[in-house]
Design an enzyme around this catalytic site. Structure first.
Site, short mmCIF file in Angstrom:
data_model
loop_
_atom_site.label_atom_id
_atom_site.label_comp_id
_atom_site.label_asym_id
_atom_site.label_seq_id
_atom_site.Cartn_x
_atom_site.Cartn_y
_atom_site.Cartn_z
CB SER A 105 -15.53 -40.17 -16.14
OG SER A 105 -15.34 -39.62 -14.84
CE LYS A 106 -6.67 -39.66 -16.90
NZ LYS A 106 -6.52 -38.84 -15.69
NE ARG A 107 -14.58 -35.30 -14.61
CZ ARG A 107 -14.94 -35.28 -15.88
NH1 ARG A 107 -14.06 -35.03 -16.82
NH2 ARG A 107 -16.19 -35.52 -16.23
CG ASP B 153 -7.59 -39.51 -12.40
OD1 ASP B 153 -6.96 -40.59 -12.56
OD2 ASP B 153 -7.71 -38.65 -13.28
#
Length: 505
Positions: free
Chosen positions: A262-264, A267
């Site tokens: 995921s994007k998380r 990040d």
């Protein structure tokens, strides 16, 4: 055998995730391998989740990566199956929704969200299906006149598929083999919503794939549970003979293998999960990307191609044409692929090395101009040849080569303490005298003369060379010393030696 036609059909609900990019890539490779066409279709039936700019983002991302579109959104010419946005195909879908209703294979349901929530609270694990549909407010429990009256009164409704229980539905998957699911576990999915006069994904997807003559549906594993429903829709609509072959790709997993990427995760661990930069139109939040992080599109394609597909050899570096020639769905893994972002850097490093020094110098020149440094192209090409092996990205070349453009004014303290001896200034002063007398300042010639001087004087070679490097670079790094001073030239080399003697003392 009919012509191979595949489609990539994302929803414009935000930026294109790297997993979606891989799905597009595998579709493209498969189509080109078999001389077929690649379509781009925008599935925007969920109007509530539409995000402005997302469609343009998808087109630009695929273009940057070299994933060519033969037909559909972003294609050079309008194809014969236009339009390719589902929101523009309302009239087409209604015809087939009505066909299912008339055949008794679908029904109209008026249940409100409040009524559905009440039923969920009343019945544990509630599912709208053959066991519960007769308890609900729909055209199976209401009279025909009441149904007409409600529709005339503009009550909102949905159309649901009517699935009979206890039937074994078989889905042949080109990656996973035969998948069998009992129809009792499938609810009567919504196919159409009167609120926006649009079909849901399931209905639009099947109708469009049929009308656009799609031969193979290659999509993510998350759609495998929906495949039996799609098989039923092909049957209900009388299109079984034209049903495409299915291939459900494995998930891209987090680097530790636990769960979907995921994007998380990006990040948290410091790597991009989007192909190009995205700015959320609502929040203004910016997301990092591969393009803006300095990745070459060829490196990203090569990296992604091997996340779930095995060429069957030890080869790792492939051109797009080599990937096309070798690609096959039979060699796609059933299990998820861990996203190794360090391997992605490795691929970019390899592609940087494969590119000519002139090409990298042109890219590096743009970075230098931003720093108001204007360098001769031949000299810059030489510098690139000396330092590019140490870089993964073009923007890292500055850290590796800044001393070529800016003379050091500070010097590494640890190196001074360890390498700068009491006799160093006198020895470097002698070195200046030797360098001043050299006419041919090529690396080979200066190395020969300087090392002969060191030998004749019985000086410590390492001590002289470490102090020499410190004077030129400011720290113990950089390519071969004599390559450095060939680029700097005699005058600058002597100037830096004098400055180091003065500043360090």
């Amino acid at each position: 055998m009919k012509k191979v036609r595949v489609r990539f059909a994302p929803s414009p609900t935000g930026p294109l995730h790297i997993g979606g990019v891989r799905t597009a890539l595998y579709n493209y490779l498969f189509a080109k391998k078999h001389g077929g066409d690649m379509l781009l279709r925008i599935e925007d039936t969920d109007s509530a989740r539409f995000v402005p700019g997302a469609e343009e983002y998808i087109v630009e991302s695929l273009s940057w990566l070299g994933i060519g579109i033969d037909e559909g959104i972003g294609a050079p010419t309008v194809g014969k199956h236009a339009p390719y946005r589902q929101s523009e195909r309302k009239v087409i879908y209604r015809k087939y929704v009505d066909q299912l209703l008339e055949a008794g294979l679908a029904y109209i349901a008026f249940d409100t969200p409040i009524e559905l929530d009440a039923k969920r609270n009343e019945i544990a694990n509630f599912q709208y299906d053959a066991s519960t549909r007769n308890l609900m407010s729909n055209s199976l429990t209401l009279s025909a006149d009441e149904v007409k009256a409600r529709i005339a009164n503009r009550e909102q409704y949905v159309v649901r598929i009517k699935i009979e229980p206890n039937e074994e539905i078989k889905v042949h998957d080109l990656i996973r083999g035969e998948v069998v699911i009992n129809s009792s576990v499938i609810d009567d999915k919504v196919l159409f919503k009167s609120s926006d006069e649009l079909p849901t994904y399931h209905m639009a997807n099947v109708v469009d794939d049929y009308l656009m003559e799609i031969s193979h549906v290659i999509r993510g594993e998350e759609w495998l549970p929906s495949a039996p429903l799609h098989v039923l829709l092909y049957r209900y609509l009388g299109w079984t003979d034209a049903m495409p072959e299915f291939a459900h790709l494995p998930l891209l997993l987090r680097p530790d293998g636990n769960g979907k990427l995921s994007k998380r995760d990006g990040d948290r661990l410091g790597f991009p999960v989007f192909p190009i930069n995205w700015k959320d139109p609502k929040t203004g939040e910016k997301s990092s990307s591969y393009r803006e992080a300095g990745y070459f599109p060829e490196a990203v394609v090569n990296f992604l191609s091997l996340l779930g597909w095995n060429p069957g050899t030890e080869q790792e570096i492939f051109s797009m044409q080599e990937l096309i020639d070798l690609f096959s769905l039979e060699r796609v893994s059933k299990s998820g692929a861990k996203f190794d972002y360090e391997k992605g850097k490795w691929f970019n490093h390899k592609y940087l090395q494969l590119k000519s020094n002139e090409e990298i110098a042109d890219l590096f020149q743009k970075i230098l101009v931003e720093k108001e440094i204007f360098e001769d192209s031949d000299k810059l090409t030489k510098i690139v040849s000396l330092v590019k092996e140490r870089a993964n990205f073009v923007n890292e070349l500055w850290d590796q080569s800044s001393f070529f453009f800016v003379a050091p004014t500070q010097y590494d303290a640890k190196t001074i303490q360890k390498r700068w001896k009491s006799e160093t200034p006198a020895q470097l002063t002698e070195l200046i005298e030797n360098l001043a007398g050299i006419e041919n300042f090529s690396a080979e010639n200066t190395e020969s003369i300087v090392k002969e001087w060191i030998t004749n004087k019985e000086y410590n070679l390492g001590g002289i060379m470490n102090a020499f490097r410190l004077s030129m670079v400011g720290e113990p790094k950089g390519p071969h010393m004599f390559d450095i001073i060939e680029v700097l030239g005699k005058e600058e080399t002597i100037s830096r030696l004098k400055s180091a003697i003065e500043r360090i003392n």
